[in-house]
Design an enzyme around this catalytic site. Structure first.
Site, short mmCIF file in Angstrom:
data_model
loop_
_atom_site.label_atom_id
_atom_site.label_comp_id
_atom_site.label_asym_id
_atom_site.label_seq_id
_atom_site.Cartn_x
_atom_site.Cartn_y
_atom_site.Cartn_z
N HIS A 210 0.62 -1.06 -0.30
CA HIS A 210 -0.10 -0.12 0.03
C HIS A 210 0.54 0.89 -0.38
CE1 HIS A 210 1.17 1.50 4.54
NE2 HIS A 210 1.08 -0.08 3.93
N1 UDP Z 1 -3.88 -5.91 8.05
C1 UDP Z 1 -5.34 -5.92 8.41
N2 UDP Z 1 -6.17 -6.64 6.81
C2 UDP Z 1 -5.42 -6.36 5.40
C3 UDP Z 1 -4.46 -5.76 5.27
C4 UDP Z 1 -3.68 -5.46 6.86
O1 UDP Z 1 -5.49 -5.83 9.34
O2 UDP Z 1 -6.52 -6.51 4.90
C5 UDP Z 1 -3.54 -4.82 9.86
C6 UDP Z 1 -1.62 -5.80 10.06
O3 UDP Z 1 -2.05 -7.00 10.23
C7 UDP Z 1 -1.09 -4.89 10.47
C8 UDP Z 1 -1.95 -3.56 10.08
O4 UDP Z 1 -3.23 -3.68 9.63
O5 UDP Z 1 -1.35 -5.04 11.96
C9 UDP Z 1 -0.52 -2.63 9.47
O6 UDP Z 1 -1.35 -2.10 8.20
P1 UDP Z 1 -0.89 -0.87 7.34
O7 UDP Z 1 -0.38 -1.87 6.26
O8 UDP Z 1 -2.07 -0.14 6.21
O9 UDP Z 1 0.34 0.16 7.39
P2 UDP Z 1 1.36 -0.02 7.92
O10 UDP Z 1 1.56 -0.59 9.32
O11 UDP Z 1 2.44 -0.15 7.05
O12 UDP Z 1 1.70 1.85 8.30
#
Ligand code: UDP
Length: 392
Positions: free
Chosen positions: A215
């Site tokens: 993403h």
């Molecule tokens: N996650 C989720 N469903 C999804 C994708 C990610 O529950 O379809 C969870 C994942 O396990 C983690 C968090 O969302 O806890 C990560 O979110 P993201 O990758 O959007 O954000 P980042 O951590 O990169 O800021």
């Protein structure tokens, strides 16, 4: 004027996951003196509400509903909407987490001379093109008190001139969340339900698969980088299950990138489903900051699809391999390396599962000692902090 309490400001999916125990504990211990403010960056059921439901949290006390067609509009909406609420609530301190548009609300708190606390402070990728790097740096330098997850992050903050006594090393709350909800068995699917899900939704029957999440803006908004990521996924002999963010889906259409035959793309899924998929997979391809940490804790190898990361520790401990979407390498060799890592042991550096409780205890102790209202509205208030992690 309302009674002065503590407010916590969050706005995206991983915020509510990571802060879930902190929210629960602050609510239970401070009662009406605590309010959760949701900025509204994420607002749909599968990016917001599902996580409140699964983690047993009631809805935020205050919704800002920020909006805007671009970052400038979102950030100005964040600052002006939060400012109104802060004037009304007159909190003793405002707590932020992470590095998104939501943490630019710290500018509103700074304008009002309200003490600022930043959880997940002092992480750095040293890639100044990333919006997150600018936002976390701003939030850290406006903060009166920072909770850094590990000693290394604290050292980065100190090297930038933040007084050592303003940074407490707390451990990483994601470890607590995984232990308390998933590893304890509290948030689990039965094997039968999970097998049905794999069969009906992902067309996976008795076969091993990889999981992918992707993403990050720098990856999905660049045609070549996004194509390279799908070439990597397409290079696997296994099925790749891909819950895809909406921006990623939009950019795939815009760039006219076709999905490889072995990839199953679905809309974003809930936390329980994601964790089950993660643990059942042979490995994960991801550009997510939180997923690489979760996978390192759960013992699942990852390929981290990022040019720069603020979490190099996942490489150092042997839980992750780097793939630079802007400088692709031999995909087959990389995928083989990932598969070989499955089952190997590493020691993750993210903490002992008590970070949320340390953070809450410290916030409440200061709150009860009225340590916030005695705050000097200067750049760095003289808080006394110490590293719990190095105490062991
Ligand atoms: N996650 C989720 N469903 C999804 C994708 C990610 O529950 O379809 C969870 C994942 O396990 C983690 C968090 O969302 O806890 C990560 O979110 P993201 O990758 O959007 O954000 P980042 O951590 O990169 O800021």
């Amino acid at each position: 004027m309302n009674q002065s309490g503590i407010v916590l400001v969050l706005g995206i999916r991983p915020d509510v996951i990571r802060a879930s125990i902190i929210i629960r504990e602050l609510r239970s211990r401070l009662g009406k003196s605590f309010k959760l403010i949701w900025s509204g960056q994420h607002y749909s059921d599968n990016l917001k509400d599902v996580f409140f439901r699964e983690l047993g949290l009631s809805a935020p006390e205050i919704e800002l509903g920020i909006s805007g067609a671009n970052d400038a509009e979102l950030v100005s909406s964040m600052i002006s909407e939060l400012s109104k609420v802060l004037v009304e609530e007159n909190p003793a301190a405002v707590v932020f987490l992470g590095d998104t548009n939501t943490v630019t609300g710290s500018i509103a708190a700074a304008q009002l001379n309200i003490p600022i606390i930043h959880i997940e402070g002092c992480m750095r990728s040293y890639d100044w093109r990333m919006p997150e790097e600018k936002y976390r740096t701003i939030a850290d330098h406006l903060s009166d008190l920072i909770y850094a997850y590990i000693d290394e992050y604290k050292a980065q903050g100190v090297a930038e001139g933040i007084p050592t006594e303003n940074i407490m090393v707390s451990g990483n709350p994601i470890v607590d969340v995984l232990q308390e909800y998933f590893l304890s068995g509290k948030l689990r699917m039965t094997p039968q339900n999970f097998n049905e899900l794999l069969r009906d939704k992902y067309r996976v029957i008795d076969e091993e698969f990889l999981l992918m999440t992707c993403h990050r803006r720098e990856n999905v908004e660049n045609n070549d980088a996004l194509q390279n990521i799908f070439n990597l996924a397409g290079g696997s002999t296994r099925k790749v299950l891909f819950p895809a963010g909406y921006r990623t889906q939009k950019m795939l259409k815009e760039f006219n990138i076709s999905l490889p035959d072995n990839l199953v793309m679905v809309d974003p899924v809930g936390y329980l489903e994601l964790l089950e998929l993660m643990c059942a997979s042979k490995g994960i391809l991801t550009d997510s900051g939180t997923v690489v940490e979760e996978a390192a804790v759960l013992g699942i190898p990852t390929i981290q699809m990022r040019t720069a990361t603020e979490r190099p520790q996942v490489y150092e401990c042997g839980a992750s391999i780097k793939f630079d979407p802007f400088a692709p390498c031999e995909n087959k060799a990389l995928l083989e390396k990932l598969e070989k890592l499955r089952g190997s042991m590493w020691h993750h550096p993210f903490g002992d599962g008590k970070a949320s409780y340390r953070i809450v205890e410290d916030i409440i102790t200061r709150f009860e000692n009225s340590n916030y209202r005695g705050h000097q509205p200067s750049k760095y208030a003289p808080f006394s902090t110490k590293s719990f992690m190095s105490e062991k």
